[in-house]
Design a protein around this motif. Structure first.
Motif, PDB file in Angstrom:
ATOM      1  N   GLY A 109     -33.839 -10.135  52.617  1.00 41.96           N
ATOM      2  CA  GLY A 109     -33.327  -8.931  52.257  1.00 41.96           C
ATOM      3  C   GLY A 109     -34.368  -7.670  51.953  1.00 41.96           C
ATOM      4  N   LYS A 110     -35.556  -7.824  50.994  1.00 40.02           N
ATOM      5  CA  LYS A 110     -36.724  -6.962  51.150  1.00 40.02           C
ATOM      6  C   LYS A 110     -37.257  -6.623  52.358  1.00 40.02           C
ATOM      7  CE  LYS A 110     -40.991  -6.234  48.502  1.00 40.02           C
ATOM      8  NZ  LYS A 110     -41.139  -5.150  49.157  1.00 40.02           N
ATOM      9  N   ASN A 111     -37.561  -7.624  53.411  1.00 38.02           N
ATOM     10  CA  ASN A 111     -37.966  -7.240  54.461  1.00 38.02           C
ATOM     11  C   ASN A 111     -36.950  -6.231  55.277  1.00 38.02           C
ATOM     12  OD1 ASN A 111     -39.963  -8.878  54.127  1.00 38.02           O
ATOM     13  ND2 ASN A 111     -39.057 -10.603  55.363  1.00 38.02           N
ATOM     14  N   ASN A 112     -35.611  -6.554  55.330  1.00 37.46           N
ATOM     15  CA  ASN A 112     -34.868  -5.539  55.863  1.00 37.46           C
ATOM     16  C   ASN A 112     -34.897  -4.307  55.262  1.00 37.46           C
ATOM     17  OD1 ASN A 112     -33.823  -7.479  57.680  1.00 37.46           O
ATOM     18  ND2 ASN A 112     -31.947  -8.089  56.037  1.00 37.46           N
ATOM     19  N   ALA A 113     -34.770  -4.032  53.770  1.00 38.28           N
ATOM     20  CA  ALA A 113     -34.943  -2.687  53.296  1.00 38.28           C
ATOM     21  C   ALA A 113     -36.337  -2.194  53.594  1.00 38.28           C
ATOM     22  CB  ALA A 113     -34.764  -2.794  51.761  1.00 38.28           C
ATOM     23  N   ASP A 114     -37.318  -2.695  53.614  1.00 44.97           N
ATOM     24  CA  ASP A 114     -38.480  -2.180  53.836  1.00 44.97           C
ATOM     25  C   ASP A 114     -38.665  -1.688  55.294  1.00 44.97           C
ATOM     26  OD1 ASP A 114     -39.448  -2.830  51.197  1.00 44.97           O
ATOM     27  OD2 ASP A 114     -40.734  -4.604  51.835  1.00 44.97           O
ATOM     28  N   PHE A 115     -38.063  -2.596  56.283  1.00 47.78           N
ATOM     29  CA  PHE A 115     -37.854  -2.128  57.595  1.00 47.78           C
ATOM     30  C   PHE A 115     -37.164  -0.638  57.825  1.00 47.78           C
ATOM     31  CE2 PHE A 115     -34.942  -1.510  60.986  1.00 47.78           C
ATOM     32  CZ  PHE A 115     -35.568  -1.330  62.088  1.00 47.78           C
ATOM     33  N   ALA A 116     -36.062  -0.623  57.023  1.00 52.90           N
ATOM     34  CA  ALA A 116     -35.091   0.561  57.246  1.00 52.90           C
ATOM     35  C   ALA A 116     -35.970   1.961  56.597  1.00 52.90           C
ATOM     36  CB  ALA A 116     -33.895   0.453  56.447  1.00 52.90           C
ATOM     37  N   GLN A 117     -36.511   1.735  55.437  1.00 52.15           N
ATOM     38  CA  GLN A 117     -37.292   2.749  54.869  1.00 52.15           C
ATOM     39  C   GLN A 117     -38.373   3.111  55.771  1.00 52.15           C
ATOM     40  OE1 GLN A 117     -38.507   1.451  50.840  1.00 52.15           O
ATOM     41  NE2 GLN A 117     -36.408   1.374  50.304  1.00 52.15           N
ATOM     42  N   ARG A 118     -39.194   2.263  56.572  1.00 49.84           N
ATOM     43  CA  ARG A 118     -40.346   2.606  57.454  1.00 49.84           C
ATOM     44  C   ARG A 118     -39.664   3.272  58.908  1.00 49.84           C
ATOM     45  NH1 ARG A 118     -41.514  -2.635  56.585  1.00 49.84           N
ATOM     46  NH2 ARG A 118     -41.088  -3.329  58.644  1.00 49.84           N
ATOM     47  N   PHE A 119     -38.588   2.855  59.134  1.00 47.23           N
ATOM     48  CA  PHE A 119     -37.796   3.408  60.324  1.00 47.23           C
ATOM     49  C   PHE A 119     -37.486   4.913  59.911  1.00 47.23           C
ATOM     50  CE2 PHE A 119     -34.323   4.758  63.031  1.00 47.23           C
ATOM     51  CZ  PHE A 119     -34.416   4.377  64.174  1.00 47.23           C
ATOM     52  N   LEU A 120     -36.842   5.269  58.705  1.00 45.57           N
ATOM     53  CA  LEU A 120     -36.518   6.610  58.384  1.00 45.57           C
ATOM     54  C   LEU A 120     -37.719   7.295  58.296  1.00 45.57           C
ATOM     55  CD1 LEU A 120     -33.975   5.863  55.651  1.00 45.57           C
ATOM     56  CD2 LEU A 120     -33.575   6.419  57.801  1.00 45.57           C
ATOM     57  N   LYS A 121     -38.708   6.857  57.844  1.00 40.99           N
ATOM     58  CA  LYS A 121     -40.009   7.602  57.668  1.00 40.99           C
ATOM     59  C   LYS A 121     -40.499   7.936  59.016  1.00 40.99           C
ATOM     60  CE  LYS A 121     -44.393   7.904  55.440  1.00 40.99           C
ATOM     61  NZ  LYS A 121     -45.214   7.125  54.410  1.00 40.99           N
ATOM     62  N   ALA A 122     -40.324   6.774  59.848  1.00 42.55           N
ATOM     63  CA  ALA A 122     -41.310   7.326  61.185  1.00 42.55           C
ATOM     64  C   ALA A 122     -40.434   8.141  62.034  1.00 42.55           C
ATOM     65  CB  ALA A 122     -41.272   5.861  61.846  1.00 42.55           C
ATOM     66  N   GLU A 123     -39.084   8.236  61.937  1.00 40.33           N
ATOM     67  CA  GLU A 123     -38.153   9.088  62.573  1.00 40.33           C
ATOM     68  C   GLU A 123     -38.044  10.506  61.961  1.00 40.33           C
ATOM     69  OE1 GLU A 123     -36.757   8.845  65.511  1.00 40.33           O
ATOM     70  OE2 GLU A 123     -37.760   6.774  65.718  1.00 40.33           O
ATOM     71  N   GLY A 124     -38.517  10.817  60.764  1.00 41.56           N
ATOM     72  CA  GLY A 124     -38.367  12.062  59.978  1.00 41.56           C
ATOM     73  C   GLY A 124     -37.056  12.248  59.461  1.00 41.56           C
ATOM     74  N   ILE A 125     -36.390  10.979  59.081  1.00 34.90           N
ATOM     75  CA  ILE A 125     -35.242  11.233  58.477  1.00 34.90           C
ATOM     76  C   ILE A 125     -35.294  11.197  56.802  1.00 34.90           C
ATOM     77  CG2 ILE A 125     -32.919  10.077  58.178  1.00 34.90           C
ATOM     78  CD1 ILE A 125     -33.310   9.139  61.181  1.00 34.90           C
ATOM     79  N   ALA A 126     -34.656  12.039  56.164  1.00 34.31           N
ATOM     80  CA  ALA A 126     -34.794  12.080  54.663  1.00 34.31           C
ATOM     81  C   ALA A 126     -34.105  11.044  54.052  1.00 34.31           C
ATOM     82  CB  ALA A 126     -34.178  13.477  54.261  1.00 34.31           C
ATOM     83  N   HIS A 127     -34.701  10.093  53.041  1.00 32.92           N
ATOM     84  CA  HIS A 127     -34.132   9.017  52.559  1.00 32.92           C
ATOM     85  C   HIS A 127     -33.812   9.672  51.074  1.00 32.92           C
ATOM     86  CE1 HIS A 127     -34.597   4.972  50.589  1.00 32.92           C
ATOM     87  NE2 HIS A 127     -33.314   5.048  50.614  1.00 32.92           N
ATOM     88  N   ILE A 128     -32.180   9.812  50.831  1.00 29.27           N
ATOM     89  CA  ILE A 128     -32.085  10.534  49.648  1.00 29.27           C
ATOM     90  C   ILE A 128     -31.427   9.609  48.674  1.00 29.27           C
ATOM     91  CG2 ILE A 128     -31.690  12.774  50.921  1.00 29.27           C
ATOM     92  CD1 ILE A 128     -28.581  12.072  50.966  1.00 29.27           C
ATOM     93  N   GLY A 129     -31.292   8.332  49.102  1.00 31.40           N
ATOM     94  CA  GLY A 129     -30.578   7.511  47.943  1.00 31.40           C
ATOM     95  C   GLY A 129     -30.216   6.170  48.447  1.00 31.40           C
ATOM     96  N   GLY A 130     -29.378   5.549  47.475  1.00 27.83           N
ATOM     97  CA  GLY A 130     -28.820   4.481  47.955  1.00 27.83           C
ATOM     98  C   GLY A 130     -29.342   3.117  47.008  1.00 27.83           C
ATOM     99  N   SER A 131     -29.033   1.992  47.352  1.00 23.98           N
ATOM    100  CA  SER A 131     -29.404   0.828  46.458  1.00 23.98           C
ATOM    101  C   SER A 131     -29.663  -0.438  47.101  1.00 23.98           C
ATOM    102  CB  SER A 131     -28.321   0.746  45.485  1.00 23.98           C
ATOM    103  OG  SER A 131     -28.431  -0.665  44.690  1.00 23.98           O
ATOM    104  N   THR A 132     -31.225  -0.943  47.180  1.00 21.96           N
ATOM    105  CA  THR A 132     -31.452  -1.968  47.774  1.00 21.96           C
ATOM    106  C   THR A 132     -31.941  -3.011  46.751  1.00 21.96           C
ATOM    107  OG1 THR A 132     -33.462  -1.074  48.290  1.00 21.96           O
ATOM    108  CG2 THR A 132     -31.972  -0.744  49.800  1.00 21.96           C
ATOM    109  N   GLY A 133     -32.058  -4.232  47.274  1.00 27.38           N
ATOM    110  CA  GLY A 133     -32.714  -5.195  46.247  1.00 27.38           C
ATOM    111  C   GLY A 133     -31.768  -6.026  45.301  1.00 27.38           C
ATOM    112  N   GLY A 134     -32.133  -6.631  44.519  1.00 27.45           N
ATOM    113  CA  GLY A 134     -31.630  -7.490  43.422  1.00 27.45           C
ATOM    114  C   GLY A 134     -30.957  -8.660  43.950  1.00 27.45           C
ATOM    115  N   PRO A 135     -30.164  -9.496  43.182  1.00 28.02           N
ATOM    116  CA  PRO A 135     -29.725 -10.628  43.594  1.00 28.02           C
ATOM    117  C   PRO A 135     -28.433 -10.670  44.106  1.00 28.02           C
ATOM    118  CG  PRO A 135     -29.393 -10.373  41.141  1.00 28.02           C
ATOM    119  CD  PRO A 135     -30.316  -9.200  41.765  1.00 28.02           C
ATOM    120  N   GLN A 136     -27.457  -9.587  43.992  1.00 30.50           N
ATOM    121  CA  GLN A 136     -26.224  -9.472  44.212  1.00 30.50           C
ATOM    122  C   GLN A 136     -25.915  -8.990  45.509  1.00 30.50           C
ATOM    123  OE1 GLN A 136     -25.386  -7.700  40.472  1.00 30.50           O
ATOM    124  NE2 GLN A 136     -23.604  -9.337  40.160  1.00 30.50           N
TER     125      GLN A 136
END
Length: 181
Positions: A109-136
């Motif tokens: 799960g963390k690998n997926n979330a980290d990838f998505a954040q890196r993708f957004l940064k590389a593409e210049g897309i603003a990451h404005i929110g959401g919720s990742t991680g946790g056990p649920q």
């Protein structure tokens, strides 16, 4: 029919899918565990979309596997938005999911979330929110045009739950004889 009387249209996506719309009445749902959903929109163009991916993946993935991979689905979502009239410089994203649903050496799960954040940064897309991680796990409801998102955490068995202890069985004296031959 007034805007208040229009019926909301629900679309459910599953792992390996993406969806793009300019319809204000559409709400998209998905259920996530360690998977991630990127909710991306262009507020000025009035278009938005969502995807649901299993693993980050890479550009060299086999076509059968690529459909579930983040790199493939992120590209499909962004390209779908651009084809629908969005402009890359106005895109904004919310990320959901990436839970650690299984105890193991790697945190998928963390690998997926980290990838998505890196993708957004590389593409210049603003990451404005959401919720990742946790056990649920999570149920996500997303209105692509307005950008409104709702997260419902899923409950389930947790490590803090104790098994139900049954009372000891009553001992019955002289319950009968058994002869084996």
């Amino acid at each position: 029919m007034t805007a208040a009387q229009t019926a909301e249209k629900r679309v459910h996506i599953i792992q390996g899918e993406f969806f793009v719309t300019a319809d204000r009445d559409v709400m998209v749902t998905t259920i996530l565990g360690s998977c991630v959903a990127a909710c991306i929109r262009d507020p000025l163009a009035g278009v938005g979309g969502i995807n649901h991916f299993l693993l980050p993946g890479n550009l060299g993935a086999k076509s059968a596997d690529a459909e579930r991979m983040g790199v493939h689905l992120m590209e499909l979502l962004v390209n779908g938005l651009l084809k629908a009239g969005a402009r890359r410089d106005r895109l904004e994203a919310k990320l959901f999911g990436g839970a650690r649903t299984v105890r193991s050496h790697s945190d998928i799960g963390k690998n997926n979330a980290d990838f998505a954040q890196r993708f957004l940064k590389a593409e210049g897309i603003a990451h404005i929110g959401g919720s990742t991680g946790g056990p649920q796990g999570r149920r996500i409801q997303y209105w692509p045009v307005s950008g409104r998102a709702r997260q419902i955490l899923l409950t389930g068995a947790t490590e803090s739950e104790q098994p139900v202890k049954l009372p000891p069985a009553a001992v019955v004296e002289n319950a009968g004889e058994l002869e084996l031959f």
